[in-house]
Design a protein around this motif. Structure first.
Motif, mmCIF file in Angstrom:
data_model
loop_
_atom_site.group_PDB
_atom_site.id
_atom_site.type_symbol
_atom_site.label_atom_id
_atom_site.label_comp_id
_atom_site.label_asym_id
_atom_site.label_seq_id
_atom_site.Cartn_x
_atom_site.Cartn_y
_atom_site.Cartn_z
ATOM 1 N N GLU A 40 5.295 -44.747 74.952
ATOM 2 C CA GLU A 40 5.315 -44.456 73.577
ATOM 3 C C GLU A 40 5.473 -43.073 73.430
ATOM 4 O OE1 GLU A 40 3.062 -45.264 69.485
ATOM 5 O OE2 GLU A 40 2.758 -46.616 71.107
ATOM 6 N N ARG A 44 8.149 -40.836 71.031
ATOM 7 C CA ARG A 44 8.034 -40.278 69.807
ATOM 8 C C ARG A 44 8.391 -38.726 70.113
ATOM 9 N NH1 ARG A 44 3.199 -41.512 66.566
ATOM 10 N NH2 ARG A 44 2.611 -43.569 66.852
ATOM 11 N N VAL A 96 6.297 -44.750 61.719
ATOM 12 C CA VAL A 96 5.925 -43.695 62.528
ATOM 13 C C VAL A 96 6.854 -42.213 62.164
ATOM 14 C CG1 VAL A 96 7.547 -43.965 64.379
ATOM 15 C CG2 VAL A 96 5.360 -43.050 64.915
ATOM 16 N N LEU A 100 6.095 -37.920 62.391
ATOM 17 C CA LEU A 100 6.400 -37.039 63.548
ATOM 18 C C LEU A 100 6.960 -35.448 63.313
ATOM 19 C CD1 LEU A 100 8.697 -39.634 65.384
ATOM 20 C CD2 LEU A 100 6.306 -38.871 65.806
#
Length: 331
Positions: A40, A44, A96, A100
């Motif tokens: 992950e 990301r 998400v 970011l």
């Protein structure tokens, strides 16, 4: 091009092959957390870099689940699992993506293309993920992973130098004004009718326009024009002052986005009140015109240049020039 919300598996396979500033394509391993060795943190990091780059470059589209093509795009290994997180891959991305980058991104959409027929290259439970990033009003956006700003340059996401980051900040803070010029011949207005057999007097006007092409209202706009004296009539009705620049004589005029209301009359002439600034809204403009000589100019006049300086609110001064022969004639 179709709106990304209308894309299908067939349409995606027809996208142009190559590297583009508006499009980036990644394979299954770029997003599918169900695969071994796909972490992950890595997902990301690459996603933050791409989101920052597109948001700082006017927007673009990121596609996950396609293989590197030879001639056309093809689905990579059956596509991305649509449940990389409990709520679903699309829902996880929607949660998400805003986190970011700093400032948080709000102008984006996520779409999932799923298997719809037996002929599909997508495996059951897998799909293509389309992330559409819009032109952001809050740019520049910094990746929260490595604290860098990115932009799309040459079809890739590349770090932005400080100068360009500052330029994006200024575009958001200061108005962006574009200047353009044109000539027009028009019949001189008169309070008296033209007598039979008398030819109307034709004057030549130089028009110039300040257009707000940015997103910020322009409260105070000053344009300083340096007009070649060879362009001006012998009787100066425009005001201004004479100035020599690089051995050439210019008439220097200053025009502002100000107006004056008529508050009465004095004889046959209007009486004006005090001037006030009329802000130029985004997408709007203000135009001024100046009397110049008639169009029967000698050759050297066509080679002259009009120089301008623009002051808009607290933004940096911008300067430019245009050759007389490059200015269009409106008919």
């Amino acid at each position: 091009m179709l709106n990304p919300r209308e894309w299908t598996e067939e349409y995606v396979s027809s996208l142009p092959v190559g590297e583009f500033d508006w499009l980036e394509v990644k394979g299954r391993r770029g997003l599918d957390l169900t695969l071994p060795q796909v972490t992950e943190s890595a997902v990301r990091e690459t996603l933050a870099k791409a989101i920052s780059a597109f948001a700082n470059s006017g927007g673009g589209i990121l596609v996950y689940g396609l293989a590197n093509p030879t001639e056309i795009w093809a689905v990579d290994d059956g596509g991305v699992d649509l449940k990389v997180k409990g709520s679903g891959t699309r829902e996880w991305l929607e949660d998400v993506i805003p986190t970011l980058v700093e400032f948080p991104l709000t102008t984006f959409n996520v779409y999932a293309i799923q298997r719809v027929s037996e002929n599909s290259e997508l495996a059951p439970g897998r799909g293509l993920l389309i992330i559409e990033i819009g032109d952001s009003d809050t740019a520049p956006h910094q990746s929260v992973i490595d604290h860098r700003y990115y932009a799309r340059i040459g079809g890739k996401s590349r770090p932005l130098p400080h100068r360009l980051v500052a330029d994006i900040f200024n575009r958001r803070r200061d108005p962006q004004i574009q200047i353009d010029f044109w000539f027009e011949e028009a019949e001189r207005r008169s309070n008296f009718p033209v007598l039979q057999g008398q030819r109307p007097i034709i004057d030549t006007h130089l028009h110039f326009r300040a257009t707000n092409v940015g997103r910020v209202l322009a409260n105070y706009v000053n344009v300083v024009l340096y007009l070649p004296m060879s362009l001006m009539p012998e009787t100066n009705l425009a005001g201004g002052e004479n100035r020599e620049l690089d051995g050439k004589e210019y008439l220097v005029l200053t025009k502002r986005n100000s107006r004056r209301d008529v508050v009465g009359s004095e004889g046959f002439s209007p009486r004006y009140g005090p001037s006030w600034f009329d802000p130029i809204l985004p997408g709007r403009s203000q135009t001024w015109d100046i009397f110049v000589r008639d169009m029967l100019w000698p050759d050297h006049v066509w080679d002259e240049e009009i120089i301008w300086e623009l002051y808009a609110d607290n933004g940096a001064v911008t300067r430019g020039k245009v050759a007389v022969r490059e200015i269009s004639m409106k008919t």
